[in-house]
Design a protein around this motif. Structure first.
Motif, short mmCIF file in Angstrom:
data_model
loop_
_atom_site.label_atom_id
_atom_site.label_comp_id
_atom_site.label_asym_id
_atom_site.label_seq_id
_atom_site.Cartn_x
_atom_site.Cartn_y
_atom_site.Cartn_z
N ALA A 1 86.00 -22.00 10.79
CA ALA A 1 86.08 -20.53 10.85
C ALA A 1 86.05 -19.92 9.46
CB ALA A 1 87.34 -20.11 11.59
N GLY A 2 86.67 -20.60 8.50
CA GLY A 2 86.76 -20.04 7.16
C GLY A 2 85.83 -20.71 6.18
N ILE B 1 85.57 -12.56 20.44
CA ILE B 1 86.73 -12.30 21.32
C ILE B 1 87.47 -11.03 20.93
CG2 ILE B 1 87.16 -14.66 22.06
CD1 ILE B 1 89.27 -14.84 19.82
N HIS B 2 87.24 -10.56 19.72
CA HIS B 2 87.97 -9.35 19.31
C HIS B 2 87.28 -8.08 19.78
CE1 HIS B 2 91.17 -11.04 16.75
NE2 HIS B 2 90.33 -12.07 16.66
N ASP C 1 76.63 -7.13 17.84
CA ASP C 1 76.28 -5.91 17.09
C ASP C 1 75.17 -6.15 16.08
OD1 ASP C 1 78.13 -4.30 18.38
OD2 ASP C 1 79.74 -4.93 17.05
N GLY C 2 75.21 -7.29 15.43
CA GLY C 2 74.25 -7.54 14.36
C GLY C 2 72.89 -7.99 14.86
N PRO D 1 88.52 -7.68 24.37
CA PRO D 1 89.38 -8.82 24.74
C PRO D 1 89.70 -8.83 26.23
CG PRO D 1 90.27 -7.61 22.86
CD PRO D 1 89.16 -6.78 23.42
N GLU D 2 89.54 -7.69 26.88
CA GLU D 2 89.90 -7.59 28.30
C GLU D 2 89.03 -8.51 29.18
OE1 GLU D 2 89.10 -4.90 26.40
OE2 GLU D 2 91.19 -4.51 25.88
N PRO E 1 83.19 -19.73 14.41
CA PRO E 1 83.10 -18.34 13.93
C PRO E 1 82.56 -17.39 14.98
CG PRO E 1 81.70 -19.84 12.64
CD PRO E 1 82.54 -20.68 13.50
N LYS F 1 74.52 -13.69 14.16
CA LYS F 1 74.78 -12.30 13.81
C LYS F 1 75.73 -11.56 14.72
CE LYS F 1 70.60 -12.12 11.30
NZ LYS F 1 69.47 -11.35 10.77
N ILE G 1 87.83 -11.31 28.74
CA ILE G 1 87.88 -12.75 28.48
C ILE G 1 88.22 -13.55 29.73
CG2 ILE G 1 89.16 -14.52 27.24
CD1 ILE G 1 89.21 -12.71 24.85
N ILE H 1 82.76 -17.51 18.35
CA ILE H 1 83.76 -17.21 19.37
C ILE H 1 84.89 -16.36 18.78
CG2 ILE H 1 85.50 -18.19 20.91
CD1 ILE H 1 82.70 -18.64 21.92
N LEU H 2 85.40 -16.75 17.65
CA LEU H 2 86.52 -16.00 17.05
C LEU H 2 86.11 -14.58 16.71
CD1 LEU H 2 88.21 -18.68 14.79
CD2 LEU H 2 88.84 -17.94 17.08
N LYS H 3 84.85 -14.38 16.38
CA LYS H 3 84.36 -13.03 16.09
C LYS H 3 84.30 -12.21 17.38
CE LYS H 3 80.58 -12.99 13.67
NZ LYS H 3 79.12 -13.14 13.38
#
Lengths: 206, 206
Positions: A165-166, A110-111, A26-27, A114-115, A104, A23, A117, A106-108
């Motif tokens: 990821a997709g 990192i946004h 946040d989730g 981002p600082e 998914p 999640k 990281i 990690i890719l979620k």
DNA sequence: ACATGGTTTAACCATATGGTTAATTAAATA
DNA sequence: TATTTAATTAACCATATGGTTAAACCATGT
């Protein structure tokens, strides 16, 4: 630290990993993590100092898994480039098959922020200069500039990661939501992707 | 619908788009959207029925942008496969350059409630059979089975999307956080990726 | 048995958040 | 202008949520 403590700590970490990965920060809900671990919510705060700290622990773990140990391989002049590619692609796809939500997650995350990281890099033992060295060495073997080698590495990683990821989108659109067939497809990609890349390289500059 | 209504509606949608795309459903706050739009929080509920509904509106919009109109191109027998690839890759990367948060947003949100995705397909005018037909036609032109063509299409999409999905990580690790150089890199990829794929194809079965 | 230390819990708290309501203002219409 | 309708807001509300606290529990040593 007693056995009990270690057990409880692991219990919490396992529960947190599951919930956070599924999640995101946040989730996720602290209550849900507590329930998943079968303990009281206060224990989460007793062992870790709060949601953020607990999350950082998990994120650090996962980002460690996410970064392939590729520098040594890429920098080895005695390994043929074909074998480098086959090994890298095979291993990396295997990691994602074993950890389906790693990419998914990690890719979620990192946004968000981002600082921060860089700190995670360091703590995961990832050395930016070292990575660049590995890319440079691979480039040398392939008669490429550093910039070209950088494109190449990112191509290789793209081909490994994106199907994970997709996944929900691809599975629904191209696989009739058939999980088993999709898993077979992912397995196939270990060879498929490696050959695709090797072919792309063989034919350069003609 | 009056002009004012349209304006307010657009105002809200623009604000919601910005906040949702940046923070996702879980991370977004209704108050923040209201502030961004410069209106009262209640107006969000007056125009749209609540957070979920507002989010669905945005998600639907964005998933429309996310899906490339590729079927017609792929199914055209008079276009050479090289040109198909160049056109597809160039256009698709351009979409992501223009909408930098599109890819991370979609890839993030499809993992929450993957079940509902089908509805979004339909409303975005994406026909599963039609897509499969496009892939089949491309496969025919390339002497590939449907399964091989499917791998190929996913390869192509992977190479386009990943540099946007993983941008914060890549930019920090391989580009010294230099935004301008990264943007140049993304621009280069329009040609780079197309040639990479074309080379991979030319050299098959040798 | 009892004290001591860490461990675990139930109950509580402050705040944030999505959502509602009733009143106010602006616009359209008769 | 008078009246109805739509748009907008301020003030609330119920609940969820991360976090705290004080008490209970339990193992270990004396």
């Amino acid at each position: 630290m007693t056995e009990q403590q270690k057990d409880t700590e692991q219990l919490i970490l396992n529960a947190a990993r599951k919930v956070f990965i599924e999640k995101g920060l946040d989730g996720a809900r602290m209550q849900e993590i507590a329930d998943e671990a079968g303990i009281n919510k206060s224990l989460l705060h007793y062992y870790f100092r709060g949601k953020e700290k607990l999350f950082e622990m998990i994120f650090q773990e996962e980002i460690g898994k996410f970064f392939p140990q590729m520098v040594t391989l890429m920098a080895s002049p005695e390994v043929s480039f074909e074998d480098k590619i086959r090994t890298f692609v095979g291993n990396y796809i295997s990691v994602f098959i074993k950890n389906p939500f790693l990419a998914p997650f990690i890719l979620k995350e990192i946004h968000r922020n981002p600082e921060n990281i860089r700190q995670y890099f360091i703590r995961a033992g990832i050395n930016v200069e070292h990575v660049k060295f590995g890319i440079g060495m691979l480039g040398q073997q392939l008669n490429m500039s550093f910039e070209e080698a950088r494109h190449f590495i990112i191509n290789m990683i793209s081909l490994c990661i994106f199907p994970f990821a997709g996944r929900p989108l691809i599975e629904k659109l191209l696989f009739q939501e058939d999980k088993a067939i999709y898993e077979q497809f992912l397995e196939e990609r270990k060879k498929m992707v490696a050959e695709f890349i090797i072919n792309a390289l063989k034919n350069r500059n003609i």
